[in-house]
Structure formats: C-alpha cells, structure tokens
Scaffold this active site. Sequence first.
Site, PDB file in Angstrom:
ATOM      1  N   LYS A  47       0.812  -1.193   0.000  1.00 51.41           N
ATOM      2  CA  LYS A  47       0.000   0.000   0.000  1.00 51.41           C
ATOM      3  C   LYS A  47       0.856   1.258   0.000  1.00 51.41           C
ATOM      4  CE  LYS A  47      -3.473  -2.064   3.094  1.00 51.41           C
ATOM      5  NZ  LYS A  47      -4.057  -1.956   4.454  1.00 51.41           N
ATOM      6  N   GLY A  48       2.097   1.153   0.477  1.00 54.99           N
ATOM      7  CA  GLY A  48       2.902   2.321   0.807  1.00 54.99           C
ATOM      8  C   GLY A  48       3.125   3.340  -0.300  1.00 54.99           C
ATOM      9  N   ASP A 107      14.718  -0.609   1.543  1.00 55.86           N
ATOM     10  CA  ASP A 107      15.401  -0.761   2.821  1.00 55.86           C
ATOM     11  C   ASP A 107      16.514  -1.800   2.616  1.00 55.86           C
ATOM     12  OD1 ASP A 107      15.758  -0.483   5.569  1.00 55.86           O
ATOM     13  OD2 ASP A 107      14.183  -1.874   6.101  1.00 55.86           O
ATOM     14  N   LYS A 135      17.211   3.762   1.975  1.00 62.07           N
ATOM     15  CA  LYS A 135      18.096   3.761   3.148  1.00 62.07           C
ATOM     16  C   LYS A 135      19.339   2.969   2.764  1.00 62.07           C
ATOM     17  CE  LYS A 135      14.387   3.312   6.618  1.00 62.07           C
ATOM     18  NZ  LYS A 135      13.799   2.354   7.572  1.00 62.07           N
ATOM     19  N   PHE A 156      13.009   4.702  11.232  1.00 66.68           N
ATOM     20  CA  PHE A 156      11.700   4.262  10.769  1.00 66.68           C
ATOM     21  C   PHE A 156      10.838   5.480  10.457  1.00 66.68           C
ATOM     22  CE2 PHE A 156       7.411   2.615  10.932  1.00 66.68           C
ATOM     23  CZ  PHE A 156       7.549   1.462  10.189  1.00 66.68           C
TER      24      PHE A 156
HETATM   25  P1  5GP Z   1      13.046  -4.158   2.088  1.00 62.31           P
HETATM   26  O1  5GP Z   1      12.630  -5.455   1.480  1.00 62.31           O
HETATM   27  O2  5GP Z   1      13.750  -3.244   1.131  1.00 62.31           O
HETATM   28  O3  5GP Z   1      13.857  -4.384   3.328  1.00 62.31           O
HETATM   29  O4  5GP Z   1      11.743  -3.477   2.654  1.00 62.31           O
HETATM   30  C1  5GP Z   1      10.927  -2.680   1.890  1.00 62.31           C
HETATM   31  C2  5GP Z   1       9.586  -2.519   2.541  1.00 62.31           C
HETATM   32  O5  5GP Z   1       9.684  -2.435   3.975  1.00 62.31           O
HETATM   33  C3  5GP Z   1       8.981  -1.202   2.120  1.00 62.31           C
HETATM   34  O6  5GP Z   1       8.254  -1.345   0.909  1.00 62.31           O
HETATM   35  C4  5GP Z   1       8.131  -0.837   3.309  1.00 62.31           C
HETATM   36  O7  5GP Z   1       6.875  -1.456   3.201  1.00 62.31           O
HETATM   37  C5  5GP Z   1       8.866  -1.414   4.499  1.00 62.31           C
HETATM   38  N1  5GP Z   1       9.722  -0.407   5.170  1.00 62.31           N
HETATM   39  C6  5GP Z   1      11.073  -0.360   5.196  1.00 62.31           C
HETATM   40  N2  5GP Z   1      11.514   0.687   5.903  1.00 62.31           N
HETATM   41  C7  5GP Z   1      10.414   1.355   6.331  1.00 62.31           C
HETATM   42  C8  5GP Z   1      10.215   2.555   7.106  1.00 62.31           C
HETATM   43  O8  5GP Z   1      11.135   3.243   7.557  1.00 62.31           O
HETATM   44  N3  5GP Z   1       8.926   2.918   7.339  1.00 62.31           N
HETATM   45  C9  5GP Z   1       7.852   2.194   6.860  1.00 62.31           C
HETATM   46  N4  5GP Z   1       6.636   2.648   7.156  1.00 62.31           N
HETATM   47  N5  5GP Z   1       8.011   1.065   6.131  1.00 62.31           N
HETATM   48  C10 5GP Z   1       9.268   0.647   5.860  1.00 62.31           C
END
Ligand code: 5GP
Length: 183
Positions: A47-48, A107, A135, A156
């Site tokens: 959803k983000g 992330d 990040k 976060f």
């Molecule tokens: P990754 O697979 O790159 O570790 O994670 C990506 C997903 O983790 C993003 O699409 C998001 O949904 C969630 N996510 C990662 N960091 C954050 C953050 O700082 N805040 C929020 N709300 N979601 C995050």
Amino acid sequence: MNGIDPDGLIAETLIGADAIQARVAAIGAEITADYADNPPLLVCVLKGAFVFLADLVRAIDLPVEVDFMAISSYGSGTQNSGIVRIVKDLEMTIEGRDVLVVEDIVDSGLTLSYLIKSLQARRPRSLAICALLTKPERREVEVPVRYVGFEIPNRFVIGYGLDFDERFRNLRAIGVIDEARLG
Ligand code: 5GP
C-alpha cells in the site's frame, strides 16, 4: 498535525511537504523526458506507494497507464526474510511493455529484488524502478533504482503513504516515529 497524531508519536519531520512536492515534480519531468517515445506502464506497489504514485502520475506529461500489485513479506516485525508473497497481482500483461515500478522505500532491497525477478520473468521490454526513499545503509542486496526521491538515514519513517500499524499514511510530510514512545 495533532488530528493525525493525537498520541504524539511523531518525533520530528524529516522531509517537509513542499520538499516532497518539488522532488516529485522533478522526477516526473525526468520520467517525461526519458520515456517520451515509449510511455511507461507504472506498477504501484501497495500500500505504501499509493500517495507517491498519485502525485507522480500527475507530474508526468505522457499517456501513462497504471496497475497495482500488493505483496507481503514473511519477515516478522522489522526483520525482513526476503520471502515475499504476491497478495494481489497485476491485472495487465506486461510482456513487451516499458514497466516502471513505483515503490515507497527501499530498505534491505530484498522485497524489490524478489519483485524484479518475478516481473522480469514476464518479459517486459524494459523494467526500471522509481523509489521515493532509500536507506542505503541498510542494503543487503543491490537493486538498480533508476529514480530516487531522497536518501534517508536508518530510521523508521512514516507519512506520505508510509504507515506505522496502518496509521499516518495521510500525513503530507515524512516524519520519524518517537521510538521511546513505542515501548
Ligand atoms: P526491504 O525489502 O527493502 O527491506 O523493505 C521494503 C519494505 O519495507 C517497504 O516497501 C516498506 O513497506 C517497508 N519499510 C522499510 N523501511 C520502512 C520505514 O522506515 N517505514 C515504513 N513505514 N516502512 C518501511
């Protein structure tokens, strides 16, 4: 801001609403130039990314199309296992299309890396990624992000589509949760 955050969980604003709007306009102009001959199909990762997508499509001066995907990670809490399930798949066929994936935040990169493999197998003509936030410190797998809104530190964040427990998606700015208040 109090109406959205009655419990005072937001510690500070990291990126203000005006800065976000300016950056989204700039990315939209870049995409308009890069895809002038081949308007892309934008794939929004729910959803983000829904707020980012809504602003981004209006900053692109091309006949773009939009489709949506939802994925869920099997990781618990803040740990991301990299095992991802497609909860809602695309309605459109992407074979032969120029696809631009619109993500909220990269992330570890594990989610996107899985998603790219899955989409690549459907043989789009091209596949690129546009992420509002990244990040870099947290990266575990390299993912080629073509358009980046902002690089942020390892904190976060919430707002502009990003949630904490499904809240704060409607914040115009991007803020940081007060970790001391989370227990
Ligand atoms: P990754 O697979 O790159 O570790 O994670 C990506 C997903 O983790 C993003 O699409 C998001 O949904 C969630 N996510 C990662 N960091 C954050 C953050 O700082 N805040 C929020 N709300 N979601 C995050």
